[in-house]
Structure formats: structure tokens, C-alpha cells
Enzyme design. Structure first.
Site, PDB file in Angstrom:
ATOM      1  N   ASP A 512     -16.472  -6.068 -11.409  1.00  0.00           N
ATOM      2  CA  ASP A 512     -17.523  -6.450 -10.868  1.00  0.00           C
ATOM      3  C   ASP A 512     -16.891  -7.194  -9.392  1.00  0.00           C
ATOM      4  O   ASP A 512     -15.656  -6.648  -8.834  1.00  0.00           O
ATOM      5  CB  ASP A 512     -18.094  -7.952 -11.804  1.00  0.00           C
ATOM      6  N   GLU A 515     -17.718  -4.486  -4.563  1.00  0.00           N
ATOM      7  CA  GLU A 515     -18.105  -4.006  -3.192  1.00  0.00           C
ATOM      8  C   GLU A 515     -17.257  -3.792  -1.760  1.00  0.00           C
ATOM      9  O   GLU A 515     -17.490  -2.464  -0.728  1.00  0.00           O
ATOM     10  CB  GLU A 515     -19.355  -4.432  -2.565  1.00  0.00           C
TER      11      GLU A 515
END
Length: 927
Positions: A512, A515
Site C-alpha cells: 500500500d 505512489e
């Protein structure tokens, strides 16, 4: 300069370099003849458009212009064909600013809500561009030189460009434009190298010389797929732009965004820059996929992939037209000619890589939440699921299992029993998956936190421009970020996972925040001045900054600067994680990642992020999962019942019905909300959820075979209806239904308070999955009964579905007997297949350790043919054969020539107690 072509779907006026014709090794670029596409229909289109433009101009003149009358060359450009010359969003574009760039300025009304529509500042037909100065034949295609004689308006524009064209296959064309003199950053992923020139391409390629333009046509229909002469090519160091007309408005892909499956071309801009933000319309989301699929008139399809990882936006306009804008790298295009949409996606994956074969347990039901609070509470949920005999394959934990939210740690109080829980899961044939984040806590006393100390010692973090670890802030507080572009980081990641696995033997990993996400903008110290963090052109990114909620673009990584690598961060982490799992467990890895990039299907699946417990979020999950099917990541799903907010029993029941048919099915929600696993609802809702999960487990052999086909040839698993019915224009905008493979139509309820659903049923015979009753559709919307405990499923005529008596885990299910469902076509035929292996070993297909069976029906004879066999097939029997659409009652049924008892009711023939080993072929005839 020569004028640009009047902006129609016809093509440039000056054509040379007819690639479709064999010529000498050096093709002179002169005026050339007008190509055949310019006569005939092209003249008609031009005449119609010119007539419309003349009427429009006269109307404007009669009304009086609001200011000075624009030059006539500007008036001749219709609004839909105005390509934006001043796309900067931080500037109020005035006539003076616009004309300083040499562009046309005509004010037009804004769209509803103040949204930008028709650009006020747009390119005139004679705007300077590159000229194709030379073109030479090569073994694979051509190499050319492009020259710009007048500088563009962005700094450091490159005056001489190299054009490489490779006819890689009959259905794939590769066009690359880069600096002719100096190397530039290129995406560091492996792509196939063509060894010879395509012999019979189904496309033809032309160029206009001055201005340079590419014209690509489909040979069979003459359809113009690309026409880049409509606006100038710009190639500056940090601004690269190329536009094209499109042959239709039916365009898909270009992720990751929350939107309908079919994109609107009404002045829409899609930004590609990985960003941590709850899925919201118009925002750039977690991943970047610069690929589009376009449906042409008549049902043909093609795709275009720009292999570029820099911040990018794609502007769509109603011409129909498209503009690529990126702020780095090169223009590296692959064009896939299909000609049907399934083939386009296969051809795309031949370049980016086919997806990995998941372990069978990955296709079971997964359960998670942030906020279990302890391993004991997690365990209670698992026990409750078992108590109600609700299928579950994997239990997950979010970051609350960690000590202080630090990777590779365990909360010694609240999660002390986690190793025992994992042991218990394994005893019951279940698996354990845990979350990891790439931000490594940086504030621990030296010597107390090995992951940080060791990465610091080895130099494995993203660094500032000053060469020190860049410090941001994530869940544990101040953090440094692992540099997964460095191969040494992969080894460090493996060692950390090995150390943790010794205490908690996990089965899969959930990566997770990759980005990468940062609770600060840039770093603890901000970002330095300079054109990496503040480029000359800023794409329409959320936050209006490349560093918004992520790290500085100027951060240094092993492979390049973060400016170039940002969109690859999740891919590189997924690659390291899958590799580590293989080394630790020796079995197929299971990885689910939030951030993604092309080729990631080889290493991970994806979930659609932090959605909300709302009906619209449930709807948007369908275009989301279908888009990722186009992107080559078939293992995809959304958080069932919604992540944030509080669900309702009705919403969660409907969402469990839909989510059961996500390829990746996980129920997950956030902390401080009430639980939403199936056990907490009323008996009626709980039973409905259980039954639909049993239906999924019943269909596991079919689903597993679909994933095999995705792995070996790039088929989609969940697919849009238009993939199977591309000639049916009614399917092109459908995104409230979907198919599993070619055969199973899923029509979920997506609204509250209803007991019916209206869905599109394509032309042909479709059978109710549960009863075998048939509907012969002409291609129409049908209203279907849908009480709260029912999901509408229909089986397409001509298909055969391998199914299996369901258990509460995939491990239990795979030991049960098979049940084959035959859906006869109107001519009495059907076909299906089954891939079978041990469900978890590496490379079973590549090593030949599998069974593959073909099922076929013709002239009242069902045949099972074993094309390849393995030992696992001897452990399973085929017990039941159900045939939908048998119009006349049989008098007898023969199994391998021996008469067998059967039942027949409402055109459904059922033969039970077959008792035939999966490793043996057989035939069954009904008379």
C-alpha cells in the site's frame, strides 16, 4: 511552412514516403503524389466540413465579433478541432499571451460549472512544426530525421529528432521519436525486440513531409487510425506533445481514473501521475496507464500505448481528437491493430508481458479490516465465518498489527497471538496476508530498528539533491523511502521479509501507499528550487504540484531522478515483493498493490483503493475493474461494501453479490466503523451473502481456467460486453454489467430499494444460470426479477462451464467432484475447456505439470478430450453433466456406449453419478 491539413478525418495534403510500397533503401522526401485516401470520401468529408465552417463564419460575422475580427485562417478552424495552444491552468489566457505564441485567440463560453471547454487559444493551420528531412529504409522499417527550423515556445526545444519506425508484426507498429543527438531517459522495462520486418501488415503508413505528420490506416477498411498532422509536434526537454484525430468517439483506458468505462470526449483531460487520494471523479489516482483502446465503426478495434513514465496528461476533444502531453522521456508509441478488442489487448500484453498465474487460493474470498484491534479479535471473525460455514480463503490485517506502524514489526501486546492465528489458518486450509508500506520509520534510536539502520548503511533510500535520505511522513511518523529501482534494495527487502516470516509465516503481501504516498508535500524540508520540482509546464495534477502528497520530483534514485521514476514506484516494489515471496515460499506469489504501471500484471494484482460505502462507489467499481482488464492486470477488485463510511445491510448484500464476481474478491473497511463481514448481518442477509459466495466457489474451475488463458495468451477475465459483441453499438457504453470470459453474463443490482434490474441481453440465446430456462434475445434491454437474495447470472449459448461442488475453502473445493454445465447453441453445439494443476506450484504450465481438457458438443454427443494430463487429474472425478437447451425429451443416454439413468425437465438434461476420472476422456450421447 506548408499549411496543416484542413482539420477533418481526411489526411495531410503533402504525402511522400509511402511505406506500404517497397522502395529503395533511401526514400527521397518530396511533394509526392496525392495518396488514394485523399480522393473519394476524403473530398466529400472536406466539402461537408468546409460548408459547415462557412455557414458558421457568416453567422458570427452577421452577429458581430466581441473584439477584433480574428484572422480568416483562425475562423476556418471549427470549435471541435481547436487544439489547445495554451494548456497551462495557472494562467488566465489573454489574447496578448496567446498571440505571443503565434496562435489564434477566439473566446468561447465555458462549460457548465466553469469547466474549460473549447480552447480560446489554439493552433492556426500554419503553425510551425518539424519537417521530415530524410527517411531511410532499415531491416525492420525506417529511420528518419525531423528538423524544426523555428523554435517552439517551451525552453530547450530539440531541433533535430530521430524517427524510428519498426513494422514489428502484421498487427503491431512501433513508432519512436527522440533526440537525434543526445540520449534521454527511457522507461526501464523490458519490451520484445522484433527480429524481422512484418511481411503482411494489416496497416499502411504514410507521412506528410512539411509539416511532419503520421497517417496510419487499416488496410481492410481504409479507416484512418492516426492523423497527427492536425496540430504541431512539440518536443522540448520538459514538454513533449503530439495530437491526432480519432476515427470514432468510442475510447477506453487511460488510467487510473474514476469514470465511466467509455470516456467522454467533451473537452476532458485525463492526468497520469500516481497519487494517494480516495477515488474521485476527475482526479489522477494511484496508477498510470498510458494506453487506450478505440472501437471503430463496424466493430474493428485498435489500441495505442505510449511507453512513457513521466507526468502526463491526455486531452480529449469532440473532433474526435486526442493530445498526448508529457514532461519528459521520449515519444515511444506502440499501435495494435487487433482487429477485434480481445486481440488488441492480447497484442498489448505481448509487449508489456502477460499476467502471472495466481495461486488458486487467491481466487477465494478474502476478508480484512483496519481496526480489528488485536489478533484475537481477528481470530474471532475467522471463527465466526467458519461457524456459519461461509467460504473464506484468506484473512488479512491492515497496519494495526504493527508496532507503532513500523514495517516488519508486530505489536507485542495486541497481536501477540498472531503466529498462533496464522498456524490455525493453515490447519484449516486458509491463508494469511498482511500489509506493508514503503515508508521506513527513521526516528528510532540507532541499533533498535534493523530495517532502517541496514538500508541507511547500504544506501538504499531515496536521497535529496544533497545526497541525504529524503525524510517524509507516513503512518509511523518521519520516514525514509526505499529505492526499489536499486537491485540491492530488493535483497534488503527479501532479508526483512525472511526475518519476519520466521515469526509469522504469511502467504501473501499487500503493498500500500506506494505512489509513494507522503503526508507532507515533498519532504520535511520541502523541495529545492529547480525545473524538476517546478517544471516549465505543470500537467493538471491534483494539488498543482508534482510533490503534492508525495516526495520531491528531484529526489535521487539509483536508476534516475524521481521525476522520471515516480509512476514506476509501485511497479518496482511489486517486482521486489513477488521475487521475495518466491524465494521465501517457493510457490506462486500473491501480491496486491495500490499503485500500478504497465507490465505490473506479471507481479501483482490491484485493488481500486479507498472507496466509500455508497451506491455510486459500487457502480464505479465495474468500469474500474474492466479498465484494469484492458491494462493487463486481471486480478482486480474493489473493497466490497466500501472502505470508508458506514455501509447498510442492503448495500452490503448487493455489493457482496457484485463483489463475489470481482476477479479479486475482498471485503474490507476502515477503523471506527461497524464491522461489515457477512457474519454481522441478519440471518437473511448473511444467507444471501453465503449463497453467492458458494456460487463463486462452484465456478472456481471456470474462473481458474480464465486466469490460465490470461496468463498464456493475454485474454481478459472480466470483460466488457462489447468485447464479445463489438459490432453491436448498444454494447459500447455498457458498464453496469460485465462478462466472465465469453460465457457468463453478470447483471448486478446497483440501486437501493428495488427488486428488479434492467440489463442488456445481447443477441442470441442466454440461459438462466440457476434454472437453465432460456431467453432468445434480439439484442435488447430486459427487466429481470432481483429480490435481495438473488444475483442475475446468464450463460451464453454454445458454452460449457466446468464447475465443482463448493467447499468453504479452495483447498476443500478442489477435492470435490466436477459438474459440467452445457449451454447448447441454437444449432445444438457447445465448447469449453478446463485447466487443472496443483493450484500453487511455480510455472506448472511451462513445466508441463498440468492437465488440459477440451469439451465439445455436436449432434447430441458430448465429448471430453484430455489434451494433456498430470497426476493431479487422477484425484478428481467428473460426476455430473447438465445440458441446457435439449428441446426434445431423450429416450436414452449412453456414457461411453453404456446406458445411464438421467433426468429431464424444462429442456434441461441432467446425468449424475458419472464417476469418471478427470484424467480420462469420455463421450455421452443422448437419443
Amino acid at each position: 511552412m506548408k499549411s496543416y491539413q484542413k482539420l477533418t478525418t481526411a489526411v495531410p495534403q503533402q504525402l511522400g514516403c509511402r511505406v506500404e510500397e517497397e522502395g529503395s533503401t533511401s526514400t527521397p522526401v518530396g511533394r509526392g503524389k496525392l495518396a488514394p485516401w485523399w480522393v473519394g470520401s476524403g473530398l466529400l468529408v472536406a466539402a461537408v466540413l468546409l460548408s459547415a465552417v462557412t455557414v458558421w463564419v457568416l453567422r458570427q460575422v452577421s452577429r458581430g465579433w466581441p473584439g477584433p475580427t480574428p484572422p480568416s485562417k483562425c475562423l476556418l478552424v471549427p470549435e471541435s478541432h481547436r487544439f489547445d495552444c495554451y494548456p497551462e491552468r495557472s494562467v488566465v489566457v489573454t489574447q496578448e499571451l496567446c498571440e505571443s505564441r503565434g496562435c489564434c485567440f477566439i473566446e468561447t463560453p465555458l462549460l457548465a460549472g466553469g469547466k474549460r471547454g473549447v480552447p480560446w487559444c489554439f493552433y492556426p493551420p500554419d503553425f510551425p512544426s518539424y519537417m521530415l528531412e530524410s527517411l531511410n529504409q532499415t531491416a525492420l522499417g525506417m529511420v528518419g530525421l525531423l528538423v524544426r527550423r523555428k523554435k517552439a515556445y517551451y525552453p530547450r526545444d530539440i531541433e533535430r529528432l530521430r524517427l524510428d519506425v519498426e513494422f514489428e508484426t502484421n498487427t503491431r507498429l512501433h513508432i519512436k521519436i527522440t533526440d537525434a543527438a543526445n540520449p534521454r531517459y527511457e522507461v526501464p522495462i523490458q519490451v520484445p525486440r522484433a527480429m524481422k520486418r512484418a511481411e503482411n501488415p494489416i496497416y499502411s503508413l504514410d507521412f506528410s513531409r512539411d509539416p511532419f505528420g503520421v497517417l496510419l490506416r487499416r488496410r481492410a477498411t481504409g479507416t484512418v487510425l492516426l492523423n497527427t498532422s492536425v496540430a504541431p509536434l512539440i518536443f522540448a526537454d520538459q514538454f513533449l506533445q503530439m495530437s491526432t484525430l480519432l476515427p470514432s468517439k468510442f475510447l477506453y483506458g487511460l488510467g487510473e481514473h474514476r469514470s465511466t468505462l467509455l470516456h467522454s470526449l467533451d473537452w476532458t483531460t485525463l492526468t497520469l501521475w500516481a497519487r494517494d487520494v480516495s477515488p474521485t471523479e476527475s482526479f489522477n489516482l494511484y496508477g498510470a496507464h498510458p494506453f487506450y483502446l478505440l472501437m471503430e465503426e463496424g466493430g474493428d478495434a485498435h489500441g495505442v500505448f505510449l511507453l512513457n513514465s513521466n507526468a502526463m496528461e491526455v486531452a480529449l476533444q469532440p473532433a474526435p481528437g486526442l493530445t498526448w502531453r508529457t514532461i519528459g522521456g521520449v515519444l515511444d508509441f506502440y499501435i495494435f491493430l487487433g482487429p477485434d478488442p480481445n486481440m488488441v489487448i492480447q497484442q498489448y500484453q505481448q509487449v508489456i508481458g502477460f499476467p502471472a498465474m495466481p495461486p488458486l487460493w487467491a481466487l477465494g474470498f478474502h476478508l480484512c479490516r483496519w481496526g480489528y484491534g488485536s489478533s484475537n479479535e481477528t481470530w474471532q471473525t475467522v471463527r465466526a465465518m467458519r461457524n456459519y460455514q461461509i467460504p473464506q480463503d484468506a484473512q488479512w490485517n491492515d497496519i494495526d498489527y504493527m508496532d507503532g506502524y513500523r514495517d516488519f514489526t508486530l505489536d507485542p501486546q495486541k497481536f501477540a497471538s498472531l503466529p498462533s492465528l496464522v498456524e490455525d489458518l493453515h490447519k484449516h486450509g486458509q491463508r494469511y496476508v498482511m500489509i506493508l508500506d514503503p515508508g521506513i520509520s527513521s526516528t528510532n534510536p540507532h541499533g533498535s530498528y534493523w530495517p532502517f539502520d541496514e538500508a541507511l548503511r547500504r544506501g538504499l533510500f531515496l536521497n535529496t539533491t544533497q545526497g541525504q535520505p529524503l525524510i517524509g511522513q507516513v503512518w509511523p511518523g518521519f520516514t525514509a523511502f526505499a529505492d526499489f529501482s536499486n537491485p540491492d534494495t530488493h535483497q534488503w527487502w527479501l532479508e526483512n521479509l525472511q526475518r519476519f516470516y520466521a515469526h509469522v509465516p504469511f502467504d501473501g503481501l499487500w503493498i500500500d501507499m506506494n505512489e509513494p504516498s507522503n503526508f507532507m508535500d515533498g519532504s520535511q524540508e520541502g523541495c529545492p528550487p529547480g525545473e524538476l520540482d517546478s517544471p516549465p509546464y505543470m500537467p493538471a495534477v491534483l494539488g498543482d504540484s508534482l510533490s503534492a502528497k508525495t516526495v520531491c520530483a528531484s529526489a535521487k534514485q539509483k536508476a534516475s531522478v524521481h521525476y522520471n521514476l515516480h509512476n514506476l514506484y509501485g511497479l518496482m516494489e511489486a517486482k521486489a515483493t513477488a521475487s521475495a515471496l518466491i524465494q521465501i515460499r517457493g510457490k506462486r506469489p500473491f501480491v496486491i498493490s495500490r499503485s500500478t504501471f504497465p507490465s505490473q500484471g506479471q507481479y501483482s494484482g490491484h485493488w481500486l483503493g479507498d472507496n466509500r460505502s455508497q451506491w455510486k462507489d459500487m457502480y464505479y467499481s465495474i468500469p474500474g475493474l474492466l479498465s484494469f482488464s484492458l491494462f493487463g492486470i486481471p486480478l482486480v477488485g474493489a473493497d466490497i461494501c466500501g472502505f470508508s463510511g458506514s455501509t447498510s445491510e442492503e448495500l452490503c448484500t448487493r455489493w457482496m453479490q457484485l463483489g463475489t464476481f470481482y476477479p479479486f474478491a475482498r471485503n474490507h473497511n476502515t477503523q471506527n466503523e461497524k464491522p461489515q463481514d457477512p457474519t454481522v448481518f441478519s440471518p437473511a442477509a448473511r444467507t444471501a451473502m453465503k449463497n453467492v459466495l458458494l456460487t463463486r466457489y462452484f465456478l472456481l474451475p471456470f474462473l481458474y481456467t480464465l486466469f490460465h488463458r490470461a496468463h498464456v495468451q493475454g485474454d481478459t477475465v472480466a470483460r466488457p460486453l462489447f468485447f464479445e459483441f463489438p459490432w453491436d453499438v448498444a454494447t459500447l457504453g455498457l458498464d453496469r454489467q460485465f462478462l466472465w470470459g465469453q460465457s457468463l453474463l453478470v447483471t448486478p443490482v446497483l440501486e437501493p430499494g428495488v427488486d428488479s434490474v434492467t440489463g442488456y441481453v445481447p443477441r442470441g440465446v442466454w440461459y438462466d444460470f440457476y434454472t437453465g430456462s432460456s431467453v432468445n434475445s434480439s439484442g435488447e434491454m430486459l427487466k429481470m426479477s432481483a429480490p435481495l437474495d438473488h444475483l442475475n447470472l446468464h450463460v451464453r449459448e454454445g458454452s460449457i462451464l466446468p464447475t465443482q461442488k463448493p467447499g468453504t475453502t479452495t483447498e476443500a473445493t478442489r477435492r470435490n467432484s466436477l459438474h459440467l454445465i452445457v449451454a447448447l447453441s441454437q444449432t445444438g453445439t457447445a465448447w469449453g475447456d478446463l485447466f487443472w494443476d496443483d493450484g500453487e506450484s511455480l510455472d506448472t504450465f511451462e513445466r508441463g505439470s498440468y492437465s488440459y481438457l477440451i469439451f465439445n458438443v455436436t449432434q447430441n454427443v458430448f465429448t471430453s478430450t484430455v489434451l494433456h494430463a498430470s497426476t493431479e487429474a487422477t484425484e478428481v472425478t467428473t460426476d455430473t453433466l447438465t445440458i441446457f437447451g435439449v428441446r426434445e425429451p431423450p429416450s436414452k443416454v449412453l456414457l461411453n456406449g453404456q446406458e445411464k439413468p438421467f433426468s429431464y425437465l424444462h429442456e434441461v438434461l441432467t446425468v449424475s453419478n458419472l464417476g469418471i476420472s478427470l484424467s480420462q476422456g469420455f463421450s455421452l450421447r443422448w437419443l
